[in-house]
Design an enzyme around this catalytic site. Sequence first.
Site, short mmCIF file in Angstrom:
data_model
loop_
_atom_site.label_atom_id
_atom_site.label_comp_id
_atom_site.label_asym_id
_atom_site.label_seq_id
_atom_site.Cartn_x
_atom_site.Cartn_y
_atom_site.Cartn_z
N ASP A 161 -16.34 -47.52 126.04
CA ASP A 161 -16.00 -48.09 124.64
C ASP A 161 -15.19 -49.33 124.93
OD1 ASP A 161 -15.49 -47.66 121.74
OD2 ASP A 161 -13.36 -47.84 122.67
N ARG A 168 -19.32 -55.59 121.06
CA ARG A 168 -19.66 -55.41 119.61
C ARG A 168 -19.10 -56.65 118.75
NH1 ARG A 168 -17.91 -50.05 118.35
NH2 ARG A 168 -18.33 -50.61 116.24
N LYS A 187 -11.75 -42.06 121.94
CA LYS A 187 -10.26 -42.42 122.57
C LYS A 187 -9.86 -41.34 122.28
CE LYS A 187 -11.31 -46.50 120.74
NZ LYS A 187 -11.84 -47.99 120.23
#
Length: 448
Positions: A161, A168, A187
């Site tokens: 991530d 992103r 997370k």
Amino acid sequence: MTVVELIERKRDGGRLTPEEWHSLMAAYARGDVPDYQVAALAMAVYFRGMDDAETEALMTAMLESGRRLDLSHLTVARVDKHSTGGVGDKVSIILAPLVAACGAAVPMMSGRGLGHTGGTLDKLESIPGFETRLTLEQAAKQVERIGCALIGQTREIAPADRRFYALRDATATVEAIPLIAASIMSKKLAEGLTGLVLDVKTGAGSFMPRLEDAIKLARTMIALGERHGCPTVALLTDMDAPLGEACGNAVEVVESIEVLRGGGPADLREVTLALAAEMLLVGKVAADRATARAKVAEALMSGAALAKFREIVQAQGGHPGAVDDPVKHLPQAPLQVEVAAERAGVVQRVEPRVIGRAITTLGGGRQRVDDEIDHAVGFRLRVKPGSAVRPGETLATILARDATTLEAAREALLRAIVIGEEAPPARRRVSHRITSGGLEELTGPGAT
Ligand code: URA
């Protein structure tokens, strides 16, 4: 199956299997898949979306790319809150010690400010010496010892991530609900929680300005939490104006301490107390809302929450004097200048995005993840939407480092605070409660 074939399938509206998401994210975390391919896939997801099963697969793949905080030996509830962020949102700094003082363990993982929004870690780092970069082992020991740790996403937590989110951010693919939900929950679920409360912001300063998007994001995250055995509840709270009066870093810590002392602005208190009660309920620390509210009020009134904050500051290397005499121990801006209303009327809007960007102009926020920030600068707002003002009345105090940024901040402030004739419609600070069972619209004061 090659990565190109996976991108093609998503581009054409197909789905990736859980195994495909898993091996793709594991390879990406190892550095075996180039950013440009994952960027193309993210853009395909942005336009094509993902169903619940795919969102779950991506979230699990990112969660399993790293390690988890192991607190399973603790007998008390382990709860956290996640906010989708905004301007003046210093709730975590108050909530973590407050809920820990009520008997729950709070392994709180927060983020940094980016764009117009502030970040809890930056605010905490305005306390001299305060260390937010704890290892998982250090965080676990601290939670075990004093019931709370305030940390950032370590390199060990959801590394896929970490890489994917940065990508992103650079490719205009953050604003896709399944990607946001999978990212946040990968997370949060690494914290080994027994309950999670989501503070999903709505309004002009939020990530999801439209109510229906905020509800959809909340529902997607709740489904992910519940499927992973973590009871998850969301409150929708207002971010159409900055929360509280202080906007910046050190100035927000000062305001958080005011709340921990039993004072502080009414909107900030209301949102914080609602979230605190929800955390006690989801963690089963309190059996009903009235008991939860009473526990929270007692922790504030008795000074237990403030004492817990002092303990956390000390445990993480911060100067404890910052808690007792923040003005002396926290960074102070050399220029502190009041800005007055130029006309009479009623405040219609305090534009949170304009204020948030002005904090960056002052040096207190970042444009890029590696920018240094000035903790001393920001604003102390004196008005809210609905406040009546006379000409010459103070609208805000600007905290600036130099004359150039002060002037830019003054111009932004006068643009952000829109004064008109009629009182604007009142907005609920806590508008909805969402659980896996459904959505509840909150009405009377104290409904949460
Ligand atoms: N915060 C995150 O952690 N991830 C997102 O995708 C958006 C906000």
